[in-house]
Motif scaffolding. Structure first.
Motif, PDB file in Angstrom:
ATOM      1  N   UNK A 230      22.109 -82.491  56.596  1.00 24.70           N
ATOM      2  CA  UNK A 230      21.891 -81.117  56.159  1.00 24.70           C
ATOM      3  C   UNK A 230      21.721 -80.185  57.355  1.00 24.70           C
ATOM      4  N   UNK A 231      20.956 -80.610  58.353  1.00 26.04           N
ATOM      5  CA  UNK A 231      20.737 -79.769  59.535  1.00 26.04           C
ATOM      6  C   UNK A 231      22.026 -79.548  60.304  1.00 26.04           C
ATOM      7  N   UNK A 232      22.815 -80.605  60.467  1.00 30.82           N
ATOM      8  CA  UNK A 232      24.094 -80.461  61.176  1.00 30.82           C
ATOM      9  C   UNK A 232      24.992 -79.465  60.456  1.00 30.82           C
ATOM     10  N   UNK A 233      25.115 -79.610  59.136  1.00 32.36           N
ATOM     11  CA  UNK A 233      25.995 -78.732  58.370  1.00 32.36           C
ATOM     12  C   UNK A 233      25.532 -77.273  58.446  1.00 32.36           C
ATOM     13  N   UNK A 234      24.235 -77.038  58.241  1.00 33.50           N
ATOM     14  CA  UNK A 234      23.737 -75.660  58.208  1.00 33.50           C
ATOM     15  C   UNK A 234      23.776 -75.019  59.589  1.00 33.50           C
ATOM     16  N   UNK A 235      23.399 -75.757  60.621  1.00 36.62           N
ATOM     17  CA  UNK A 235      23.413 -75.196  61.974  1.00 36.62           C
ATOM     18  C   UNK A 235      24.840 -74.941  62.462  1.00 36.62           C
ATOM     19  N   UNK A 236      25.764 -75.835  62.127  1.00 39.47           N
ATOM     20  CA  UNK A 236      27.161 -75.595  62.496  1.00 39.47           C
ATOM     21  C   UNK A 236      27.703 -74.359  61.781  1.00 39.47           C
ATOM     22  N   UNK A 237      27.410 -74.243  60.492  1.00 41.02           N
ATOM     23  CA  UNK A 237      27.879 -73.074  59.740  1.00 41.02           C
ATOM     24  C   UNK A 237      27.318 -71.789  60.324  1.00 41.02           C
ATOM     25  N   UNK A 238      26.043 -71.825  60.694  1.00 41.94           N
ATOM     26  CA  UNK A 238      25.408 -70.634  61.261  1.00 41.94           C
ATOM     27  C   UNK A 238      25.991 -70.303  62.630  1.00 41.94           C
ATOM     28  N   UNK A 239      26.256 -71.338  63.435  1.00 44.62           N
ATOM     29  CA  UNK A 239      26.793 -71.117  64.783  1.00 44.62           C
ATOM     30  C   UNK A 239      28.237 -70.626  64.738  1.00 44.62           C
ATOM     31  N   UNK A 240      29.034 -71.163  63.808  1.00 38.47           N
ATOM     32  CA  UNK A 240      30.458 -70.815  63.742  1.00 38.47           C
ATOM     33  C   UNK A 240      30.721 -69.536  62.961  1.00 38.47           C
ATOM     34  N   UNK A 241      29.817 -69.195  62.018  1.00 34.85           N
ATOM     35  CA  UNK A 241      30.065 -68.041  61.160  1.00 34.85           C
ATOM     36  C   UNK A 241      30.165 -66.748  61.942  1.00 34.85           C
ATOM     37  N   UNK A 242      31.253 -66.014  61.718  1.00 31.92           N
ATOM     38  CA  UNK A 242      31.456 -64.735  62.381  1.00 31.92           C
ATOM     39  C   UNK A 242      32.006 -64.832  63.784  1.00 31.92           C
ATOM     40  N   UNK A 257      27.568 -75.214  51.697  1.00 30.19           N
ATOM     41  CA  UNK A 257      27.461 -75.929  50.421  1.00 30.19           C
ATOM     42  C   UNK A 257      27.041 -77.378  50.665  1.00 30.19           C
ATOM     43  N   UNK A 258      27.645 -78.020  51.661  1.00 33.06           N
ATOM     44  CA  UNK A 258      27.280 -79.403  51.975  1.00 33.06           C
ATOM     45  C   UNK A 258      25.824 -79.497  52.413  1.00 33.06           C
ATOM     46  N   UNK A 259      25.394 -78.541  53.239  1.00 28.66           N
ATOM     47  CA  UNK A 259      24.002 -78.543  53.678  1.00 28.66           C
ATOM     48  C   UNK A 259      23.029 -78.374  52.528  1.00 28.66           C
ATOM     49  N   UNK A 260      23.349 -77.451  51.599  1.00 27.97           N
ATOM     50  CA  UNK A 260      22.486 -77.231  50.442  1.00 27.97           C
ATOM     51  C   UNK A 260      22.423 -78.473  49.549  1.00 27.97           C
ATOM     52  N   UNK A 261      23.582 -79.127  49.363  1.00 28.88           N
ATOM     53  CA  UNK A 261      23.611 -80.337  48.528  1.00 28.88           C
ATOM     54  C   UNK A 261      22.765 -81.449  49.154  1.00 28.88           C
ATOM     55  N   UNK A 262      22.861 -81.601  50.467  1.00 30.38           N
ATOM     56  CA  UNK A 262      22.075 -82.643  51.140  1.00 30.38           C
ATOM     57  C   UNK A 262      20.581 -82.327  51.085  1.00 30.38           C
ATOM     58  N   UNK A 263      20.221 -81.049  51.212  1.00 33.94           N
ATOM     59  CA  UNK A 263      18.811 -80.684  51.083  1.00 33.94           C
ATOM     60  C   UNK A 263      18.295 -80.952  49.670  1.00 33.94           C
ATOM     61  N   UNK A 264      19.147 -80.675  48.664  1.00 33.83           N
ATOM     62  CA  UNK A 264      18.753 -80.949  47.280  1.00 33.83           C
ATOM     63  C   UNK A 264      18.515 -82.443  47.069  1.00 33.83           C
ATOM     64  N   UNK A 265      19.321 -83.283  47.732  1.00 35.71           N
ATOM     65  CA  UNK A 265      19.126 -84.729  47.635  1.00 35.71           C
ATOM     66  C   UNK A 265      17.914 -85.179  48.445  1.00 35.71           C
ATOM     67  N   UNK A 266      17.601 -84.438  49.518  1.00 39.44           N
ATOM     68  CA  UNK A 266      16.517 -84.817  50.425  1.00 39.44           C
ATOM     69  C   UNK A 266      15.153 -84.735  49.741  1.00 39.44           C
ATOM     70  N   UNK A 267      14.957 -83.717  48.905  1.00 39.31           N
ATOM     71  CA  UNK A 267      13.639 -83.501  48.298  1.00 39.31           C
ATOM     72  C   UNK A 267      13.174 -84.691  47.457  1.00 39.31           C
ATOM     73  N   UNK A 268      13.949 -85.173  46.468  1.00 38.73           N
ATOM     74  CA  UNK A 268      13.466 -86.329  45.694  1.00 38.73           C
ATOM     75  C   UNK A 268      13.329 -87.598  46.536  1.00 38.73           C
ATOM     76  N   UNK A 269      14.173 -87.734  47.574  1.00 36.41           N
ATOM     77  CA  UNK A 269      14.047 -88.892  48.461  1.00 36.41           C
ATOM     78  C   UNK A 269      12.685 -88.876  49.151  1.00 36.41           C
ATOM     79  N   UNK A 270      12.275 -87.701  49.638  1.00 29.68           N
ATOM     80  CA  UNK A 270      10.991 -87.589  50.340  1.00 29.68           C
ATOM     81  C   UNK A 270       9.809 -87.796  49.404  1.00 29.68           C
ATOM     82  N   UNK A 271       9.941 -87.371  48.157  1.00 28.54           N
ATOM     83  CA  UNK A 271       8.840 -87.527  47.212  1.00 28.54           C
ATOM     84  C   UNK A 271       8.597 -88.993  46.876  1.00 28.54           C
ATOM     85  N   UNK A 272       9.632 -89.825  47.026  1.00 27.24           N
ATOM     86  CA  UNK A 272       9.490 -91.251  46.711  1.00 27.24           C
ATOM     87  C   UNK A 272       9.248 -92.119  47.934  1.00 27.24           C
TER      88      UNK A 272
END
Length: 538
Positions: A230-242, A257-272
């Motif tokens: 998630x961090x790689x996807x979001x940071x790359x998008x932020x660095x490349x955007x514009x 979108x990939x970063x958001x999907x991975x973060x959504x998967x990350x939350x239940x993983x961390x709770x368990x």
């Protein structure tokens, strides 16, 4: 005496009392001072490596090729460093700091050696990524180890000195980079770090001995993989955007979108997870949450100022490239001086909230002053604004680390410090990207608006490259009327950049004001009783 025991027992027989009534311990023993110096050396080589390469990048690309992938020389180290921070913070909580710090130092030195020996562009990019791996460990563990050996009440002055390292490297990095490249060649930019790093390695091996009770736990592999992705996807998008791609491109949107999907998967993983890589329970603490929010927005302002003030100096005031790099010295000097003084005052008085609120408020004032500079403004006006911004940064930036460390339990010290470091890095990345987009989009309309009647006919047939305003030789080839219009247009664009930074600084003030004032401990750690759920897991 070990560095850990010394901090708990370093109070003199009759220590001075602070306003909160707690005794203020003073000083560290010789071994601890040596450890602190070793940590500062390690942080210095890691921090300076982020800035020392910038003056030599055109020369490096000219020799090794890869012009179309130019940005990767900076992005590779930054991206890997940001991703490794939360992972190494958590692992150090589980298995101890010393081995991970030493490993980070060795990895960084190995990456530096390989970078100096690079035979082609992608070899150098890979070596820079290896450097970033070491940087991430060094930057976060230096701060965490200070939390292990120095109680919070004493920690302010030492973290003020650590903060001074960032200020010094922001000045020294580009200056050293240009001088070393001219004198010895760009490869020595990487070799020069080796002697300092070796000294730090020897000092840490000899004097850092932290007792650690290893916790038996299953490593949160799923959490590490999803968070890193998630961090790689979001940071790359932020660095490349514009820049590399438009913000609405498939590449940038797809990464978000990939970063958001991975973060959504990350939350239940961390709770368990038995030992989550980023325990979400930490965010139940308003101190932890608001300190990290404030740190994020302070970093957007800091990097926005550091990155775009030289653009204003070179493009609008017309100074040369060397002078545009030197022009941020007043801001860095203010940040260093105020940071050290504030650290001493926090140690003396035992309070931090007035400094984070006052520091962020000063940042707002500084950005208000920046919005008032325009085409025709003097260097003195710009310097005044920079000094105010720098003073605010010095009061607030390093203090958030102390706030977070004082609020968490011993078992979470590493991951909490790493989280604060990550929010700062992410804030810088987002700030540069968003403010850069504002500048680029505004330039397109600002320059034509300043062209006098009849000047359009004198424009080059292929139009104006707005970036030419930063190239004195290219600007000199334009007719005077067009050159002035370009400078005025850039001034308008940067005005919008500084206006956009204002609400970001205001958010930092609000978040800082919402941080609960918790008395600074005289003890090293706060070991609260385990919650029932945690006890069941143990």
């Amino acid at each position: 005496m070990t560095p850990t025991s010394l901090a708990a027992s370093s109070a003199p027989a009759a220590p001075p009392a602070g306003p909160l009534g707690a005794p203020v311990a003073t000083g560290l023993d010789r071994d601890a001072r040596r450890v602190f110096i070793g940590l500062m050396l390690g942080m210095f080589v890691a921090s300076v490596s982020q800035t020392i390469v910038s003056p030599a990048m055109p020369i490096i690309v000219a020799e090794l090729g890869g012009m179309e992938h130019y940005s990767w020389l900076a992005t590779a180290a930054m991206l890997v460093s940001a991703v490794v921070v939360p992972v190494v913070g958590k692992l150090s909580d589980l298995y101890g700091r010393r081995s991970f710090y030493l490993a980070g130092l060795v990895v960084f030195l190995s990456g530096s050696m390989l970078a100096g020996l690079a035979q082609d562009f992608w070899w150098l990019v890979g070596a820079r990524a290896l450097q970033g791996l070491g940087m991430g460990a060094l930057m976060t563990l230096s701060q965490t180890i200070i939390g292990d050996i120095i109680p919070p009440r004493q920690r302010g002055k030492y973290q003020g000195l650590m903060g001074a390292v960032f200020g010094v490297t922001s000045i020294a990095g580009p200056l050293l980079g240009g001088w070393i490249t001219d004198a010895w060649g760009w490869r020595w930019l990487f070799f020069a770090a080796l002697p300092v790093g070796v000294v730090a390695l020897v000092v840490i091996v000899r004097f850092l001995h932290l007792p650690h009770a290893q916790r038996r736990a299953t490593i949160d592999v799923a959490g590490i993989l999803t968070l890193s992705g998630a961090l790689v996807a979001i940071l790359l998008a932020t660095s490349w955007g514009g820049t590399t791609y438009p913000w609405g491109s498939v590449q940038v949107v797809g990464l978000f979108v990939a970063g958001a999907a991975l973060l959504a998967a990350f939350v239940p993983i961390e709770l368990r997870a038995e030992e989550p890589v980023l325990p979400l329970r930490l965010f139940r603490s308003s101190v932890f949450t608001f300190a990290n929010i404030a740190s994020f927005f302070v970093a957007t302002g800091m990097f926005g100022a550091i990155f775009y003030i030289p653009v204003y100096a070179q493009g609008v005031l017309g100074v040369d490239a060397t002078s545009s790099g030197l022009i941020i010295i007043p801001m860095s000097a203010a940040m260093i001086g105020v940071g050290i003084v504030v650290g001493l005052l926090i140690t003396r008085w035992g309070r931090y909230k007035p400094f984070v609120v006052g520091g962020t408020a000063l940042m707002v004032v500084g950005f208000v002053l920046l919005t008032r500079v325009h085409y025709g403004s003097s260097s003195l006006q710009l310097t005044l604004a920079m000094v105010v911004v720098g003073a605010g940064l010095g009061a607030a930036m390093q203090t958030y680390t102390l706030v977070v460390q004082n609020a968490v339990e011993r078992r979470d010290l590493g991951v909490a410090t790493a989280a604060n470091q990550f929010f700062r890095s992410a804030g810088g990345t987002v700030g540069i990207a968003v403010l850069g987009t504002i500048m680029s989009s505004r330039i397109a309309t600002a320059i034509p608006a300043h062209l006098p009647a009849g000047a359009a006919e004198a424009m080059p047939a292929d139009g104006i490259d707005a970036g030419a305003v930063l190239d004195p030789s290219a600007l000199a080839q334009l007719p005077d009327a067009i050159a002035v219009a370009v400078r005025q247009g850039l001034a308008d664009a940067l005005h919008d950049v500084f206006v956009a930074a204002l609400p970001l600084a205001v958010v930092a003030v609000v978040a800082s004001a919402l941080i609960k004032a918790v008395p600074l401990r005289q003890t090293l750690h706060r070991d609260a009783p385990a919650a029932p759920a945690d006890a069941a897991r143990a």
